[in-house]
Design a protein around this motif. Structure first.
Motif, mmCIF file in Angstrom:
data_model
loop_
_atom_site.group_PDB
_atom_site.id
_atom_site.type_symbol
_atom_site.label_atom_id
_atom_site.label_comp_id
_atom_site.label_asym_id
_atom_site.label_seq_id
_atom_site.Cartn_x
_atom_site.Cartn_y
_atom_site.Cartn_z
ATOM 1 N N ALA A 41 0.863 -1.191 0.000
ATOM 2 C CA ALA A 41 0.000 0.000 0.000
ATOM 3 C C ALA A 41 0.892 1.231 0.000
ATOM 4 O O ALA A 41 1.555 1.529 0.993
ATOM 5 N N GLY A 42 0.938 1.942 -1.096
ATOM 6 C CA GLY A 42 1.856 3.059 -1.256
ATOM 7 C C GLY A 42 1.669 4.161 -0.216
ATOM 8 O O GLY A 42 0.565 4.411 0.253
ATOM 9 N N HIS A 43 2.794 4.785 0.159
ATOM 10 C CA HIS A 43 2.824 5.916 1.105
ATOM 11 C C HIS A 43 2.318 5.476 2.493
ATOM 12 O O HIS A 43 2.462 4.318 2.845
ATOM 13 N N GLY A 44 1.769 6.387 3.274
ATOM 14 C CA GLY A 44 1.298 6.048 4.618
ATOM 15 C C GLY A 44 1.966 6.876 5.696
ATOM 16 O O GLY A 44 3.090 7.377 5.537
ATOM 17 N N GLY A 45 1.273 7.041 6.838
ATOM 18 C CA GLY A 45 1.829 7.783 7.960
ATOM 19 C C GLY A 45 2.124 9.222 7.583
ATOM 20 O O GLY A 45 1.266 9.953 7.093
ATOM 21 N N GLY A 46 3.371 9.636 7.813
ATOM 22 C CA GLY A 46 3.779 10.999 7.499
ATOM 23 C C GLY A 46 3.986 11.270 6.032
ATOM 24 O O GLY A 46 4.307 12.397 5.656
ATOM 25 N N HIS A 47 3.834 10.254 5.193
ATOM 26 C CA HIS A 47 3.974 10.410 3.747
ATOM 27 C C HIS A 47 2.609 10.154 3.109
ATOM 28 O O HIS A 47 2.285 9.024 2.742
ATOM 29 N N PRO A 48 1.772 11.170 2.964
ATOM 30 C CA PRO A 48 0.393 10.975 2.489
ATOM 31 C C PRO A 48 0.269 10.648 1.016
ATOM 32 O O PRO A 48 -0.773 10.174 0.566
ATOM 33 N N GLY A 49 1.321 10.891 0.233
ATOM 34 C CA GLY A 49 1.195 10.730 -1.210
ATOM 35 C C GLY A 49 0.445 11.907 -1.802
ATOM 36 O O GLY A 49 0.509 13.030 -1.286
ATOM 37 N N ALA A 50 -0.280 11.661 -2.900
ATOM 38 C CA ALA A 50 -1.059 12.735 -3.517
ATOM 39 C C ALA A 50 -2.204 13.145 -2.595
ATOM 40 O O ALA A 50 -2.767 12.319 -1.877
ATOM 41 N N VAL A 51 -2.542 14.424 -2.623
ATOM 42 C CA VAL A 51 -3.601 14.950 -1.754
ATOM 43 C C VAL A 51 -4.706 15.542 -2.618
ATOM 44 O O VAL A 51 -4.465 16.433 -3.437
ATOM 45 N N GLY A 52 -5.920 15.008 -2.455
ATOM 46 C CA GLY A 52 -7.063 15.522 -3.194
ATOM 47 C C GLY A 52 -7.878 16.467 -2.335
ATOM 48 O O GLY A 52 -7.471 16.843 -1.228
ATOM 49 N N LYS A 53 -9.066 16.848 -2.818
ATOM 50 C CA LYS A 53 -9.931 17.730 -2.050
ATOM 51 C C LYS A 53 -10.610 16.997 -0.900
ATOM 52 O O LYS A 53 -10.946 17.587 0.126
ATOM 53 N N LEU A 54 -10.836 15.687 -1.061
ATOM 54 C CA LEU A 54 -11.606 14.916 -0.089
ATOM 55 C C LEU A 54 -10.764 13.933 0.710
ATOM 56 O O LEU A 54 -11.182 13.486 1.771
ATOM 57 N N CYS A 55 -9.608 13.556 0.209
ATOM 58 C CA CYS A 55 -8.824 12.515 0.892
ATOM 59 C C CYS A 55 -7.361 12.601 0.501
ATOM 60 O O CYS A 55 -6.970 13.391 -0.370
ATOM 61 N N GLU A 56 -6.566 11.772 1.168
ATOM 62 C CA GLU A 56 -5.162 11.606 0.818
ATOM 63 C C GLU A 56 -4.984 10.233 0.159
ATOM 64 O O GLU A 56 -5.681 9.273 0.489
ATOM 65 N N GLU A 57 -4.037 10.168 -0.757
ATOM 66 C CA GLU A 57 -3.817 8.941 -1.524
ATOM 67 C C GLU A 57 -3.626 7.712 -0.633
ATOM 68 O O GLU A 57 -4.120 6.626 -0.934
ATOM 69 N N LYS A 58 -2.892 7.869 0.477
ATOM 70 C CA LYS A 58 -2.549 6.732 1.328
ATOM 71 C C LYS A 58 -3.777 5.979 1.813
ATOM 72 O O LYS A 58 -3.724 4.757 2.035
ATOM 73 N N GLU A 59 -4.922 6.669 1.977
ATOM 74 C CA GLU A 59 -6.141 6.039 2.486
ATOM 75 C C GLU A 59 -6.694 5.035 1.481
ATOM 76 O O GLU A 59 -7.024 3.893 1.830
ATOM 77 N N ILE A 60 -6.822 5.447 0.236
ATOM 78 C CA ILE A 60 -7.349 4.569 -0.815
ATOM 79 C C ILE A 60 -6.395 3.404 -1.065
ATOM 80 O O ILE A 60 -6.808 2.247 -1.199
ATOM 81 N N ASN A 61 -5.096 3.720 -1.118
ATOM 82 C CA ASN A 61 -4.101 2.660 -1.349
ATOM 83 C C ASN A 61 -4.246 1.536 -0.337
ATOM 84 O O ASN A 61 -4.224 0.346 -0.696
ATOM 85 N N LEU A 62 -4.388 1.881 0.937
ATOM 86 C CA LEU A 62 -4.440 0.874 1.999
ATOM 87 C C LEU A 62 -5.697 0.028 1.897
ATOM 88 O O LEU A 62 -5.642 -1.203 2.026
ATOM 89 N N LYS A 63 -6.836 0.657 1.672
ATOM 90 C CA LYS A 63 -8.098 -0.098 1.609
ATOM 91 C C LYS A 63 -8.089 -1.104 0.463
ATOM 92 O O LYS A 63 -8.487 -2.257 0.632
ATOM 93 N N VAL A 64 -7.637 -0.672 -0.702
ATOM 94 C CA VAL A 64 -7.613 -1.573 -1.861
ATOM 95 C C VAL A 64 -6.567 -2.668 -1.673
ATOM 96 O O VAL A 64 -6.814 -3.836 -1.968
ATOM 97 N N ALA A 65 -5.398 -2.316 -1.151
ATOM 98 C CA ALA A 65 -4.328 -3.296 -0.936
ATOM 99 C C ALA A 65 -4.762 -4.388 0.033
ATOM 100 O O ALA A 65 -4.544 -5.590 -0.215
ATOM 101 N N LEU A 66 -5.367 -4.002 1.144
ATOM 102 C CA LEU A 66 -5.818 -4.993 2.132
ATOM 103 C C LEU A 66 -6.873 -5.924 1.542
ATOM 104 O O LEU A 66 -6.891 -7.122 1.826
ATOM 105 N N ARG A 67 -7.759 -5.370 0.722
ATOM 106 C CA ARG A 67 -8.816 -6.198 0.124
ATOM 107 C C ARG A 67 -8.240 -7.175 -0.899
ATOM 108 O O ARG A 67 -8.669 -8.332 -0.964
ATOM 109 N N ILE A 68 -7.261 -6.739 -1.682
ATOM 110 C CA ILE A 68 -6.617 -7.659 -2.632
ATOM 111 C C ILE A 68 -5.985 -8.823 -1.879
ATOM 112 O O ILE A 68 -6.168 -9.992 -2.239
ATOM 113 N N GLY A 69 -5.230 -8.506 -0.828
ATOM 114 C CA GLY A 69 -4.584 -9.553 -0.038
ATOM 115 C C GLY A 69 -5.591 -10.495 0.586
ATOM 116 O O GLY A 69 -5.377 -11.715 0.640
#
Length: 418
Positions: A41-69
């Motif tokens: 799951a890319g980025h995380g913690g103090g490294h948010p990755g890309a930042v949108g208006k509603l969320c940070e990239e790290k949030e989506i990355n983690l949810k999808v990564a955990l579900r794939i696993g």
């Protein structure tokens, strides 16, 4: 002239040092069995990755990564899933690669979201393999994904002052680009195919990039950009739970297809969940060339025609709903299994000296390249025996199927034989 020689010697010394430091295997090969998969799951913690208006990239990355696993663990007793992170925490890039290498993983899949400054309309999904980028867009993505390295507290110590944007890095990346590239590209093309077909998002194709975490791992590896959170519509789409489930299932099914190719198995896909389609779509027409080691070269355009397997568990090109395959009458079937072992843009003779170790060579033309096969069998069991023999000479060989000389999926061939 003397100064030029000194510079060359210094560069050569530095390259040799870094190759040794990073323990790069430039002759890497894919294994015959996929037993361990690292989901990153890319980025995380103090490294948010890309930042949108509603969320940070790290949030989506983690949810999808955990579900794939989770999907892989639920459906494969013979596969161990390893995560680089399972919560919102900072994991340095070098540690992500170390996790994969120390566990001797067979695959590395990194999940990310894309972003671009000053362009809220850019959108779509793309999948990266390790290589020298061919476009400014690929270079921009690589720079973004490598940026976390420069934020790490002990950067100089952990990476020995390595600068991913330096001339020396270009040499190292060039040396590495042939290692695992064939199988990485095969996996990337499957992921891209399933994601585009199921989500209906813009196809930005398979690309090469100088992405540090891909070149450091000693195994086939890919980095998936799920979409652009800099695009307000795509950000909303990516935040939906049904979308995240669709993304995870699509990547899982691509993993299944890849594992079936490597192992000669017939694991079925999961049904495709329904999700609201994205409202934004951009057509991309720029061409990229994906370099394949040896003589395997495939040219991929970013506006691609997606070939969808026709077995019942796959999605059609026009709908997310499953449909039953059209099965001819038994008397109309002429099922044959063959071993595909070589690809070339050139129309080589089947008696070419390259194939001297292979018997009963045939060829067919598909997607702009010539594909070469061995054998012609009525049963999958016979083809599996032949596969073992062919793999001695062509390690990337795998089983394909035909019905009345029309290529079909191996799973559909088995259904027709029943």
């Amino acid at each position: 002239m003397q100064k030029y020689k000194i510079m060359n010697i210094k560069t050569l010394f530095l390259v040799c040092f870094l190759l040794t430091f990073f323990n790069i295997d430039i002759f890497g090969q894919a294994k015959d069995k996929i037993a361990k998969v690292v989901i990153d799951a890319g980025h995380g913690g103090g490294h948010p990755g890309a930042v949108g208006k509603l969320c940070e990239e790290k949030e989506i990355n983690l949810k999808v990564a955990l579900r794939i696993g989770e999907l892989i663990s639920q459906n494969f007793d013979d596969v161990t899933v390893i995560y680089t992170r399972k919560k919102d925490e900072t994991v340095d890039l070098y540690k992500r690669a170390d996790i994969a290498n120390k566990n001797k993983a067979d695959l590395f899949i990194s999940i990310h979201c894309n972003s671009v400054e000053n362009n809220k309309t850019a959108g779509g999904v793309e999948t990266f393999v390790m290589g020298i980028e061919k476009s400014a867009e690929s270079a921009a993505v690589a720079k973004k994904e490598n940026a976390d390295m420069l934020l790490e507290k002990d950067y100089q110590t952990n990476y020995s002052g390595f600068d991913p944007n330096s001339p020396e890095a270009n040499i190292i990346f060039s040396l590495y680009s042939s290692a695992y590239l064939n199988w990485s590209t095969i996996l990337a093309s499957r992921v891209q195919k399933h994601l585009v077909a199921n989500t209906k998002m813009t196809d930005r194709s398979v690309r090469q990039g100088k992405i540090w975490v891909l070149y450091k791992v000693a195994m086939p590896s890919i980095l998936i950009e799920l979409g652009f959170i800099s695009n307000p519509e795509e950000e909303k789409y990516l935040l939906r739970e049904d979308t995240q489930e669709l993304l995870a299932v699509s990547i899982y099914n691509a993993f299944v297809e890849y594992k079936n190719l490597v192992e000669g198995t017939l694991k079925p896909y999961l049904p495709i969940p329904k999700a609201t389609k994205p409202t934004h779509r951009i057509e991309i027409t720029e061409k990229t060339e994906i370099e394949i080691p040896s003589e395997h070269r495939i040219e991929i355009t970013e506006k691609t025609e997606i070939e969808i397997p026709s077995n019942a568990t796959n999605v059609t090109a026009d709908s997310n709903e499953q449909t039953e395959p059209s099965i001819p009458k038994p008397d109309d079937n002429n099922i044959r299994f063959r071993i595909q072992f070589f690809i070339s843009k050139d129309n080589l003779n089947t008696s070419d000296k390259k194939f001297s170790s292979i018997t009963e060579v045939k060829k067919y033309y598909e997607n702009g390249v010539w594909k070469y096969t061995a054998g012609d069998f009525k049963t999958l069991e016979e083809a599996q025996d032949k596969l073992k023999e062919v793999k001695k000479y062509f390690s990337d060989a795998f089983i394909i199927a035909f019905n009345n000389e029309q290529k079909i999926s191996v799973a559909e061939a088995q259904q027709l034989l029943k």
